[in-house]
Design an enzyme around this catalytic site. Structure first.
Site, PDB file in Angstrom:
ATOM      1  N   ASP A   1       0.851  -1.187   0.000  1.00 43.23           N
ATOM      2  CA  ASP A   1       0.000   0.000   0.000  1.00 43.23           C
ATOM      3  C   ASP A   1       0.888   1.239   0.000  1.00 43.23           C
ATOM      4  O   ASP A   1       2.114   1.114  -0.007  1.00 43.23           O
ATOM      5  CB  ASP A   1      -0.931  -0.006   1.223  1.00 43.23           C
ATOM      6  CG  ASP A   1      -0.189   0.218   2.533  1.00 43.23           C
ATOM      7  OD1 ASP A   1       1.050   0.322   2.525  1.00 43.23           O
ATOM      8  OD2 ASP A   1      -0.864   0.305   3.573  1.00 43.23           O
TER       9      ASP A   1
ATOM     10  N   ASP B   1       1.412   4.814   2.171  1.00 38.78           N
ATOM     11  CA  ASP B   1       1.032   5.477   3.412  1.00 38.78           C
ATOM     12  C   ASP B   1       1.463   6.943   3.386  1.00 38.78           C
ATOM     13  O   ASP B   1       2.630   7.238   3.103  1.00 38.78           O
ATOM     14  CB  ASP B   1       1.719   4.790   4.605  1.00 38.78           C
ATOM     15  CG  ASP B   1       1.501   3.284   4.614  1.00 38.78           C
ATOM     16  OD1 ASP B   1       0.387   2.862   4.941  1.00 38.78           O
ATOM     17  OD2 ASP B   1       2.438   2.523   4.273  1.00 38.78           O
TER      18      ASP B   1
ATOM     19  N   ASP C   1      -3.337   4.690   2.444  1.00 33.84           N
ATOM     20  CA  ASP C   1      -3.684   5.082   3.811  1.00 33.84           C
ATOM     21  C   ASP C   1      -3.331   6.545   4.019  1.00 33.84           C
ATOM     22  O   ASP C   1      -2.187   6.930   3.804  1.00 33.84           O
ATOM     23  CB  ASP C   1      -2.874   4.268   4.836  1.00 33.84           C
ATOM     24  CG  ASP C   1      -3.572   2.990   5.238  1.00 33.84           C
ATOM     25  OD1 ASP C   1      -4.605   2.666   4.636  1.00 33.84           O
ATOM     26  OD2 ASP C   1      -3.078   2.325   6.156  1.00 33.84           O
TER      27      ASP C   1
HETATM   28  P1  DGT Z   1       4.075  -2.569   3.133  1.00 32.71           P
HETATM   29  O1  DGT Z   1       2.971  -1.565   3.014  1.00 32.71           O
HETATM   30  O2  DGT Z   1       3.589  -3.974   3.174  1.00 32.71           O
HETATM   31  O3  DGT Z   1       5.132  -2.363   2.106  1.00 32.71           O
HETATM   32  O4  DGT Z   1       4.811  -2.352   4.551  1.00 32.71           O
HETATM   33  P2  DGT Z   1       4.633  -1.182   5.587  1.00 32.71           P
HETATM   34  O5  DGT Z   1       5.770  -1.239   6.532  1.00 32.71           O
HETATM   35  O6  DGT Z   1       4.380   0.112   4.882  1.00 32.71           O
HETATM   36  O7  DGT Z   1       3.380  -1.604   6.443  1.00 32.71           O
HETATM   37  P3  DGT Z   1       1.930  -0.928   6.572  1.00 32.71           P
HETATM   38  O8  DGT Z   1       1.583  -0.173   5.354  1.00 32.71           O
HETATM   39  O9  DGT Z   1       0.984  -2.000   7.012  1.00 32.71           O
HETATM   40  O10 DGT Z   1       2.046   0.070   7.791  1.00 32.71           O
HETATM   41  C1  DGT Z   1       2.936   1.154   7.800  1.00 32.71           C
HETATM   42  C2  DGT Z   1       3.397   1.414   9.173  1.00 32.71           C
HETATM   43  O11 DGT Z   1       2.395   2.078   9.910  1.00 32.71           O
HETATM   44  C3  DGT Z   1       3.676   0.137   9.927  1.00 32.71           C
HETATM   45  O12 DGT Z   1       5.019  -0.182   9.822  1.00 32.71           O
HETATM   46  C4  DGT Z   1       3.263   0.431  11.320  1.00 32.71           C
HETATM   47  C5  DGT Z   1       2.305   1.552  11.213  1.00 32.71           C
HETATM   48  N1  DGT Z   1       0.898   1.182  11.452  1.00 32.71           N
HETATM   49  C6  DGT Z   1       0.128   0.307  10.799  1.00 32.71           C
HETATM   50  N2  DGT Z   1      -1.121   0.293  11.284  1.00 32.71           N
HETATM   51  C7  DGT Z   1      -1.139   1.221  12.281  1.00 32.71           C
HETATM   52  C8  DGT Z   1      -2.148   1.698  13.185  1.00 32.71           C
HETATM   53  O13 DGT Z   1      -3.301   1.272  13.189  1.00 32.71           O
HETATM   54  N3  DGT Z   1      -1.759   2.678  14.062  1.00 32.71           N
HETATM   55  C9  DGT Z   1      -0.480   3.183  14.087  1.00 32.71           C
HETATM   56  N4  DGT Z   1      -0.153   4.136  14.937  1.00 32.71           N
HETATM   57  N5  DGT Z   1       0.471   2.744  13.256  1.00 32.71           N
HETATM   58  C10 DGT Z   1       0.146   1.774  12.381  1.00 32.71           C
HETATM   59 MG    MG Z   2       2.692   0.421   3.684  1.00 28.22          MG
END
Ligand code: DGT
Ligand code: MG
Length: 364
Positions: free
Chosen positions: A204, A206, A288
């Protein structure tokens, strides 16, 4: 005996936030195996076991070279008996039976496919599995009730399970910035999540939105969403959003930011070939959006950059080592009974007594 007296091969700190974890490392054959077991444990709703495998994989990611012999791992933290057994088997035989049989199992494959639907968590996927559902296509003509997010998830299953490239993330960033500037000039957007850690693709995109004048950001999310929802794009599409789940939703107790989970309609970058249907001139991408007051911005950037394990360990370290409580809004010192202010990530690390770890080394 002599072996025990030799100094350890590697030294690794206990908490992920105390060490550098680059994106590219030397032990992917081992970490992929351990992460598959972590995923499978999560499918079984065994969070403790899942985190244990995730931590073991994370320790291997920090090692400066590839592991050849199990003895080299002596003295390293977070490597439990089960993880060590799996690692040893892979080092000796090239693969682990447990990992391979899990990978092939009907339950793992079904849970992976079903939780891959946007809006479907482990609980729902597991219930469906026990009712005989195996693939997303099984849901099309079944009696199962799907909520709006899940319907959109099913409809765009293929797009949403195709990686988002950095170029696509940047293209979406341009449009989100347009939206934000249109409704609140001077507001700032920051790419967070995996892309901020240097990933070249992600599941996704962010974004964190703020405005340097405290208070100006209030009520911003509905306006941004409305702009994206009603804007006419270059190729005549009448909205940038396919679905949204945001402002109407009560904030979670984990964080109180205004947040919107959406499915963004990204217009195709190239001319679509004639055989493509009209409906496929855009790609569905999970986006997001989060709005933060300026005074909390540093905590929000730190909290939304990840990785998930890095975040988990930051909070755990703050609580266990410093008697402080950290979230995406603030840092509370339980001993002094006061909130500690910070205007940059560097300051937050320093308040926690941690060496600063740049985003590119938070790929724990
Ligand atoms: P991806 O999108 O699979 O390449 O990997 P990420 O690391 O971008 O993971 P993602 O998009 O699920 O979430 C981005 C970051 O945001 C994650 O490392 C921790 C944080 N995060 C996720 N959900 C929540 C939430 O509900 N509340 C808060 N404060 N942080 C969150
Ligand atoms: Mg992400």
């Amino acid at each position: 005996d002599k072996l025990r007296l030799d100094p350890p091969e590697f030294t690794v700190k206990n908490y992920a936030c105390q060490r550098r974890t680059p994106l590219k490392h030397n032990n992917t054959h081992l970490t992929h195996a351990l992460e598959l077991l972590a995923e499978s444990a999560a499918f079984g709703e065994n969070e403790g076991r899942s985190v244990a495998f995730t931590r073991a994989a994370s320790v291997l990611k920090t090692l400066p070279r590839s592991v050849q012999r199990i003895e080299e791992l002596r003295g390293l933290p977070c490597l439990g008996e089960h993880s060590l057994r799996v690692i040893k088997e892979i080092l000796e035989y090239g693969a682990s039976q447990e990992v391979e049989s899990t990978r092939q199992s009907e339950q793992y494959q079904a849970m992976k496919a079903l939780t891959g639907i946007f809006g479907v968590g482990v609980k729902t996927a597991d219930r469906w599995y026990r009712e005989g559902v195996r693939r997303p296509s099984d849901l099309m003509d079944s009696e199962q009730k799907l909520n709006q997010a899940q319907q959109a998830g099913l409809q765009h299953y293929k797009d949403l399970n195709t990686c988002v490239s950095k170029a696509e993330a940047d293209a979406i960033g341009v449009i989100v910035d347009q939206a934000v500037q249109a409704v609140l000039p001077g507001a700032q957007i920051t790419l967070t999540g995996g892309f901020r850690r240097g990933k070249e693709s992600g599941h996704d995109v962010d974004f964190l939105i703020t405005h340097p004048e405290e208070g100006k950001e209030e009520g911003l999310m509905p306006k941004v969403v409305n702009w994206l929802d009603t804007q006419v794009g270059q190729k005549g599409q009448n909205s940038y959003l396919e679905s949204k789940d945001g402002p109407a939703r009560p904030p979670s107790n984990m964080d109180r930011f205004e947040r919107c989970f959406s499915i963004f309609k990204l217009e195709s970058q190239s001319c679509s070939p004639p055989e493509r249907e009209k409906s496929h001139q855009w790609k569905a991408v999970r986006v997001d959006l989060v709005v933060s007051p300026f005074s909390q911005f540093a905590f929000a950037v730190l909290g939304w950059t990840g990785s998930k394990l890095f975040e988990r360990d930051l909070r755990r370290y703050a609580g266990q080592v410093k008697n402080m409580s950290l979230n995406s809004h603030s840092l509370f010192d339980s001993h002094q009974r006061c909130f500690l202010r910070a205007t940059s990530e560097e300051e937050i690390f320093s308040l926690l007594g941690l060496e600063y770890i740049p985003a590119c080394d938070r790929n724990a």
